[in-house]
Design a protein around this motif. Sequence first.
Motif, PDB file in Angstrom:
ATOM      1  N   THR A 137     -33.386   9.336  33.458  1.00 24.68           N
ATOM      2  CA  THR A 137     -33.763  10.225  32.408  1.00 24.68           C
ATOM      3  C   THR A 137     -33.742  11.643  32.528  1.00 24.68           C
ATOM      4  O   THR A 137     -33.392  12.626  31.445  1.00 24.68           O
ATOM      5  N   GLU A 138     -34.520  12.160  33.311  1.00 22.98           N
ATOM      6  CA  GLU A 138     -34.644  13.743  33.459  1.00 22.98           C
ATOM      7  C   GLU A 138     -33.583  14.312  34.346  1.00 22.98           C
ATOM      8  O   GLU A 138     -33.726  15.428  34.655  1.00 22.98           O
ATOM      9  N   PHE A 139     -32.326  13.419  34.560  1.00 28.79           N
ATOM     10  CA  PHE A 139     -31.464  14.428  35.382  1.00 28.79           C
ATOM     11  C   PHE A 139     -30.024  14.755  34.480  1.00 28.79           C
ATOM     12  O   PHE A 139     -29.922  14.081  33.712  1.00 28.79           O
ATOM     13  N   HIS A 140     -29.644  15.715  35.048  1.00 27.14           N
ATOM     14  CA  HIS A 140     -28.249  16.060  34.366  1.00 27.14           C
ATOM     15  C   HIS A 140     -26.917  15.268  34.972  1.00 27.14           C
ATOM     16  O   HIS A 140     -26.222  15.887  35.459  1.00 27.14           O
ATOM     17  N   GLY A 141     -26.933  14.123  35.086  1.00 27.23           N
ATOM     18  CA  GLY A 141     -26.110  13.500  35.725  1.00 27.23           C
ATOM     19  C   GLY A 141     -26.376  13.289  37.335  1.00 27.23           C
ATOM     20  O   GLY A 141     -27.367  13.897  37.916  1.00 27.23           O
ATOM     21  N   TRP A 142     -25.081  12.790  37.958  1.00 25.27           N
ATOM     22  CA  TRP A 142     -25.317  12.901  39.332  1.00 25.27           C
ATOM     23  C   TRP A 142     -24.567  14.418  39.979  1.00 25.27           C
ATOM     24  O   TRP A 142     -25.404  14.712  41.063  1.00 25.27           O
ATOM     25  N   ALA A 143     -23.553  14.767  39.556  1.00 27.34           N
ATOM     26  CA  ALA A 143     -22.884  15.971  40.366  1.00 27.34           C
ATOM     27  C   ALA A 143     -23.611  17.196  40.186  1.00 27.34           C
ATOM     28  O   ALA A 143     -24.361  17.390  39.407  1.00 27.34           O
ATOM     29  N   ARG A 144     -23.845  17.765  41.470  1.00 28.13           N
ATOM     30  CA  ARG A 144     -24.383  19.146  41.603  1.00 28.13           C
ATOM     31  C   ARG A 144     -23.963  20.054  40.447  1.00 28.13           C
ATOM     32  O   ARG A 144     -22.685  20.388  40.547  1.00 28.13           O
ATOM     33  N   VAL A 173     -28.928  14.562  40.497  1.00 29.39           N
ATOM     34  CA  VAL A 173     -29.170  13.766  41.501  1.00 29.39           C
ATOM     35  C   VAL A 173     -28.659  13.950  42.922  1.00 29.39           C
ATOM     36  O   VAL A 173     -29.495  14.137  43.761  1.00 29.39           O
ATOM     37  N   GLN A 174     -27.591  14.278  42.933  1.00 28.37           N
ATOM     38  CA  GLN A 174     -26.971  15.107  44.104  1.00 28.37           C
ATOM     39  C   GLN A 174     -27.860  16.095  44.538  1.00 28.37           C
ATOM     40  O   GLN A 174     -27.850  16.297  45.893  1.00 28.37           O
ATOM     41  N   GLY A 175     -28.269  17.119  43.665  1.00 30.69           N
ATOM     42  CA  GLY A 175     -28.727  18.233  44.035  1.00 30.69           C
ATOM     43  C   GLY A 175     -30.075  17.931  44.790  1.00 30.69           C
ATOM     44  O   GLY A 175     -30.380  18.485  45.884  1.00 30.69           O
ATOM     45  N   VAL A 176     -30.791  17.088  44.218  1.00 25.55           N
ATOM     46  CA  VAL A 176     -32.088  16.778  44.664  1.00 25.55           C
ATOM     47  C   VAL A 176     -31.789  16.048  46.101  1.00 25.55           C
ATOM     48  O   VAL A 176     -32.610  16.144  46.841  1.00 25.55           O
ATOM     49  N   LEU A 177     -31.049  14.963  46.057  1.00 25.55           N
ATOM     50  CA  LEU A 177     -30.916  14.361  47.335  1.00 25.55           C
ATOM     51  C   LEU A 177     -30.333  15.278  48.642  1.00 25.55           C
ATOM     52  O   LEU A 177     -30.973  15.360  49.584  1.00 25.55           O
ATOM     53  N   GLU A 178     -29.313  16.381  48.123  1.00 25.68           N
ATOM     54  CA  GLU A 178     -29.072  17.214  49.244  1.00 25.68           C
ATOM     55  C   GLU A 178     -29.879  18.232  49.780  1.00 25.68           C
ATOM     56  O   GLU A 178     -30.296  18.435  50.920  1.00 25.68           O
ATOM     57  N   GLN A 179     -31.102  18.707  48.827  1.00 27.41           N
ATOM     58  CA  GLN A 179     -31.917  19.519  49.240  1.00 27.41           C
ATOM     59  C   GLN A 179     -33.003  18.658  49.893  1.00 27.41           C
ATOM     60  O   GLN A 179     -33.397  19.384  50.728  1.00 27.41           O
ATOM     61  N   SER A 180     -33.249  17.438  49.592  1.00 26.28           N
ATOM     62  CA  SER A 180     -34.253  16.513  50.417  1.00 26.28           C
ATOM     63  C   SER A 180     -33.551  16.594  51.870  1.00 26.28           C
ATOM     64  O   SER A 180     -34.545  16.439  52.881  1.00 26.28           O
ATOM     65  N   LEU A 181     -32.437  16.212  51.968  1.00 30.98           N
ATOM     66  CA  LEU A 181     -31.809  16.022  53.232  1.00 30.98           C
ATOM     67  C   LEU A 181     -31.837  17.161  54.320  1.00 30.98           C
ATOM     68  O   LEU A 181     -32.354  17.189  55.307  1.00 30.98           O
TER      69      LEU A 181
END
Length: 270
Positions: free
Chosen positions: A12-19, A26-34
Amino acid sequence: MRWRIDLRYDGTEFHGWARQAGLRTVQGVLEQSLATVLRQQELPTVTCAGRTDTGVHARGQVVHVWLPDGQVARDLVHRLNGVLPDDVWVSGASEAAEGFDARFSALWRRYVYRICDDNIAKDPLTRNHVLRVLAPLDVDRMNEASTRLLGEHDFAAFCRRRVGATTVRTLREFSWTRTAPGLVEATVIADAFCHSMVRALVGSIVPVGDGRRGIDWPATVLAGKVRDSAVTVLPAHGLTLEEVRYPADDQLAARATEARNTRGEVHTRG
């Protein structure tokens, strides 16, 4: 060392997967968390099985990522979930088998689109995950129409074309089930999906279910092999990536090679 990570998220609150620069993805959040849990400045790059669009959810997303040897603890799942936001959750992480590629090793992806067709059954708590339609749907008619789309076809009529990318796909399942009073679910399984393909396929069947179109209409659109403006691409929030299936470990590399050779840089979005 290549790792496999399984995750779920509310889109809902994401602009899709791709950074994308300046946007929450989602990609941006996951990569930053890693990068945070590994204490490194350079962001690792993750590759996913299916690049979901803005608003699309996932219960069965799979990614792979190269991580430095010796820097990955066994509690990676716990550590990632400790820094990820509440709308993303890692359900598993492990060293990937040799030859594993989250995108190209996949045999198929399974999406589910959920629709409410009864005012009495409407649930405000699911408004971000279920589409509301005004007319009741005939599931038998919808299944009859969907069956005629199964198999390997050029799905250009339901895809946004990209230069150099094929729109030929193998649709393995397209079925409709009434899972509760007022709730209808479409299950769509294919080897891969073009941009907006799932939502366009479902959008071609809904008017069959409410009687606005004949049972043969979606198949006629498919045969045209040209994007048809009469097909409504349904809103993203009703769609969830539920599962990605892979072959046995000793077949992962061969499957990845096959997919690259036959499809090139395909999109696997819903």
